[in-house]
Design an enzyme around this catalytic site. Structure first.
Site, PDB file in Angstrom:
ATOM      1  N   GLY A 302      52.617  14.907  61.899  1.00  0.00           N
ATOM      2  CA  GLY A 302      52.433  14.722  60.466  1.00  0.00           C
ATOM      3  C   GLY A 302      53.158  13.502  59.931  1.00  0.00           C
ATOM      4  O   GLY A 302      53.310  12.475  60.608  1.00  0.00           O
ATOM      5  N   SER A 303      53.657  13.614  58.694  1.00  0.00           N
ATOM      6  CA  SER A 303      54.133  12.445  57.938  1.00  0.00           C
ATOM      7  C   SER A 303      55.380  11.782  58.489  1.00  0.00           C
ATOM      8  O   SER A 303      55.705  10.663  58.073  1.00  0.00           O
ATOM      9  CB  SER A 303      54.389  12.851  56.477  1.00  0.00           C
ATOM     10  N   VAL A 304      56.093  12.413  59.411  1.00  0.00           N
ATOM     11  CA  VAL A 304      57.261  11.750  59.999  1.00  0.00           C
ATOM     12  C   VAL A 304      56.844  10.527  60.807  1.00  0.00           C
ATOM     13  O   VAL A 304      57.686   9.679  61.152  1.00  0.00           O
ATOM     14  CB  VAL A 304      58.071  12.722  60.892  1.00  0.00           C
ATOM     15  N   MET A 305      55.532  10.383  61.070  1.00  0.00           N
ATOM     16  CA  MET A 305      55.043   9.214  61.805  1.00  0.00           C
ATOM     17  C   MET A 305      54.827   8.006  60.902  1.00  0.00           C
ATOM     18  O   MET A 305      54.674   6.876  61.392  1.00  0.00           O
ATOM     19  CB  MET A 305      53.725   9.560  62.508  1.00  0.00           C
TER      20      MET A 305
END
EC number: 3.4.16.4
Length: 570
Positions: A302-305
Site C-alpha cells: 500500500g501507501s508506504v511505497m
C-alpha cells in the site's frame, strides 16, 4: 560241568575277543588324537597366535562409544543467550534383559513417573527387540532415582537439550531443534552444521551387563559447535514484542510483524511476529506461529511505497519538489479501473501528495514517467529479490512483469498495489532514505563493520524525501501517533485491503507504518504491520503508528541517542 560254564561265559564277553579289543583300541586312538589336536590348538593360540584370543575377549568387553558434541550457543549482539544446550539423560532398556518380576517393573515405572501398566505393556510390545526408550532427555536429577535402582537391562545415555531463555519473544527468528538436537526452524536450521559441531569417540571397557568398568582412552575428541551472535538486541526485542502484542490485543487483530534495522549498518536490531509460540513447551503449538512472517510472508504494502516511487520520479527531469499535480476531482479511470482519493485534495506538490497520501497524485506522476522508471527503481531497492539473509524460506516478493505493463498497473504500482514484499524488504528499502541514498542489505548476524551499501538514489533526493516524510509525523497529520517526544520522526502510513483467492476483501485490512528516527542523524528504520485489525480503527496511522512511536521512543533512549527536537515554549 564247571569247565563248560567257564567256557560259555568266556564266549559271551565281546571285550575278551579279538574284535572287541580292536574296537576299544580304535576308539582310544581317536580320543588321544582329539586331545592332542585340542592341546596343540590351545598351545598355538596361547603361544603363537595370542592376539586372536585377546581380540575375541576384547570384542566381548571393549566398546567404542560416541561423545556427543556440545551444540553452539546463540546469543544476541550483547552476549545475552537466546539458545543454550543443557546436559540431559536419556534412559533406554533392552527388553530381553529386563527382569520378569512385575514388582521390579513397577518400581522402575514409579521412578520414571510412569504408569506401571503402561510400562509393562511397552515392554511386552518390544519383547522381541533389544532396544526401547524409557524416557528421553530427562534432567540428571530426574533420572537419578531410576539409575540408582541398578535394574538389569536399563541403560543411560548422556545428551544435550536445547533451552530458549527468551521463549516466544524471539521464537520464529531463533528457531528450534528436534529431539535429536538438529535444527528444524529458523536460524537453528540455517546454521545447523555450524552449530552442531562434530561428535567424538572413546574406547571403554564394559562388563557383560553393559555397565562401564573403565574408560580406556580417547579415540577422537568431540569438537563443540560454533557460537552464533545475532544482530538483535534482546532489550529491544522484548520491547518490540510487548508493544506489538499490546496493539494486536487492543485491535483484535490476527497478528502482526515489526522489523527494526540499524540505519547505519543494516543490522536487524529487533524482529517480532505474532502469533508466536513457546519453543520450550511444544505440546500445543499453533502452526501459524512457526512462520517468521517478517522474512517469509510477502504482502501488498500500500501507501508506504509512495516515497520509494517518488524517489524514482524526482530522479527524472519531469518531476521536482515544486512540481504541481492537479488531483481534482479526487478520482480517475484508467483502463476501466477507478482510482480514488479519500477526498478531493486539489493541486498538490510531491510533498503534499505524500502528506495526504494521494493515489491520484501518484498515478498522475507514474503516467508522466517512462513505463519502466518506477519498476527499475523498485528493483534497485531490492524488491522482487531475496534479501540474502540466509534465513530458511525468506520471501523475495514480486513485481509485475515489465513486458506489457499496462497503464493501470503502472499507476497502481506507484501507490503500493499490484506488487508484494516482506516487512524486512520494506525496512531495507527505507534505509536508502535514511542513509544518503545508500540501501543497506539486511543482516541477522552481528556485523564487525558497516557495509557501503548500494547507491540507489542521490543524497539530495534522500534528504528531500526525509523532509517530506517528517511533515507526515506532525500534530493533525496522518502519522501523528508515531511522534516521539524530543525527537524528529519521519515516516509514512499505509492501509491496504487483504487479498484472497476471490480478490480483495471488503472488510479485512493490513495497517502499516514505515519510519525513520531521528531525522537529524538517522539511527533506526522501523516497519510495523498489523494484520486484519477488527473494529473502526484499521488505518495504519491508527494501529501501526502508535506501536512505532512507543517502540522507537524507548529504543532511542536505550541506545543513548540524543534528542534532536527543539521544544518551542509558549
Amino acid at each position: 560241568m564247571s569247565r563248560e560254564r567257564r567256557s560259555t561265559t568266556g564266549r559271551r564277553s565281546p571285550n575278551n575277543g579279538p574284535m572287541g579289543r580292536g574296537r576299544y583300541l580304535f576308539l582310544l586312538g581317536i580320543v588321544i588324537i582329539g586331545l592332542g589336536a585340542l592341546v596343540s590348538r590351545i598351545a598355538y593360540l596361547n603361544v603363537i597366535d595370542r592376539d586372536f584370543l585377546q581380540n575375541q575377549g576384547d570384542a566381548r568387553t571393549l566398546r567404542v562409544e560416541p561423545i556427543n558434541a556440545h551444540r553452539g550457543m546463540i546469543s544476541d549482539r550483547n552476549g545475552d543467550p537466546l539458545a543454550i544446550s543443557t546436559p540431559v539423560v536419556t534412559l533406554w532398556a533392552n527388553p530381553q534383559e529386563l527382569p520378569s518380576d512385575p514388582a521390579q517393573l513397577t518400581t522402575l515405572a514409579r521412578a520414571l513417573k510412569m504408569d506401571p501398566d503402561t510400562l509393562e505393556a511397552r515392554v511386552e510390545r518390544y519383547s522381541e527387540h533389544e532396544f526401547m526408550y524409557l524416557r528421553r532427555r530427562m534432567t540428571p536429577e530426574a533420572a537419578k532415582p531410576a539409575r540408582d535402582l541398578d535394574i538389569p537391562g536399563v541403560y543411560a545415555k548422556d545428551e544435550y537439550k536445547r533451552y530458549y531463555p527468551s521463549g516466544d519473544v524471539a521464537a520464529q527468528l531463533v528457531g528450534v531443534t528436534n529431539v535429536d538436537d538438529h535444527g528444524q526452524e529458523g536460524l537453528e536450521l540455517a546454521y545447523d552444521d555450524y552449530l552442531s559441531g562434530q561428535p567424538g569417540k572413546r574406547r571403554v571397557l564394559k562388563d557383560r551387563k553393559g555397565r562401564l568398568v573403565r574408560d580406556l582412552h580417547l579415540l577422537k575428541d568431540a569438537k563443540p559447535g560454533g557460537d552464533l551472535t545475532l544482530s538483535i538486541d534482546l532489550r529491544l526485542q522484548y520491547m518490540a514484542y510487548r508493544e506489538l502484542q499490546k496493539s494486536v490485543d487492543e485491535h483484535d487483530a490476527d497478528g502482526g510483524s515489526l522489523v527494526m534495522m540499524d540505519a547505519r549498518s543494516g543490522e536487524v536490531l529487533a524482529m517480532a511476529n505474532l502469533p508466536s509460540y513457546n519453543p520450550n513447551n511444544r505440546t500445543s503449538i499453533d502452526v501459524n506461529g512457526l512462520r517468521n512472517q517478517a522474512v517469509t510472508d510477502a504482502i501488498e504494502p500500500g501507501s508506504v511505497m509512495k516515497p520509494l516511487a517518488m524517489s524514482a520520479a524526482l530522479a527524472t527531469d519531469k518531476i521536482d519538489p515544486d512540481t504541481v499535480i492537479d488531483t481534482s476531482p479526487g478520482w480517475m479511470v484508467i483502463d476501466g479501473y477507478t482510482i480514488s482519493d479519500f477526498r478531493n485534495y486539489g493541486k498538490l506538490t510531491p510533498g503534499g501528495i505524500l502528506l495526504h497520501s494521494s493515489n491520484i497524485g501518484m498515478s498522475h506522476i507514474a503516467l508522466k514517467l517512462d513505463k519502466g522508471t518506477i519498476w527499475k527503481q523498485y528493483q534497485k531497492l531490492g524488491l522482487g529479490q531475496p534479501p540474502g539473509t540466509g534465513f530458511p524460506g525468506e520471501g523475495s516478493g514480486s513485481l509485475p512483469s515489465l513486458t506489457g505493463l499496462s497503464r493501470s498497473a503502472q499507476a497502481t504500482m506507484a501507490y503500493g498495489y499490484g506488487l508484494s514484499l516482506t516487512p524486512l524488504q520494506l525496512a531495507s528499502a527505507y534505509t536508502a532514505i535514511a542513509n544518503d541514498g545508500r540501501r543497506l542489505h539486511p543482516s541477522l548476524l552481528k556485523r564487525t563493520s558497516a557495509p557501503i551499501g548500494d547507491q540507489v538514489m542521490s543524497p539530495t533526493i534522500a534528504h528531500e524525501l526525509l523532509g517530506m516524510l517528517e511533515k507526515i509525523v506532525q500534530p493533525d497529520a496522518g502519522g501523528s501517533r508515531a511522534m516521539v517526544e524530543g525527537y524528529r520522526i519521519a515516516g509514512k502510513t499505509g492501509t491496504v485491503r487483504k487479498v484472497t483467492a476471490g480478490g480483495y476483501q471488503q472488510k479485512a485490512y493490513r495497517g502499516l507504518f514505515a519510519g525513520i528516527a531521528p531525522v537529524s542523524d538517522p539511527r533506526i528504520v522501523t516497519v510495523v504491520m498489523i494484520d486484519n485489525p477488527k473494529g473502526d480503527e484499521y488505518y495504519g496511522g491508527l494501529v501501526a503508528a502508535p506501536v512505532f512511536g512507543r517502540v522507537v521512543g524507548k529504543a532511542l533512549r536505550l541506545l543513548d541517542v540524543p534528542p534532536d527536537k527543539q521544544e518551542t515554549s509558549e
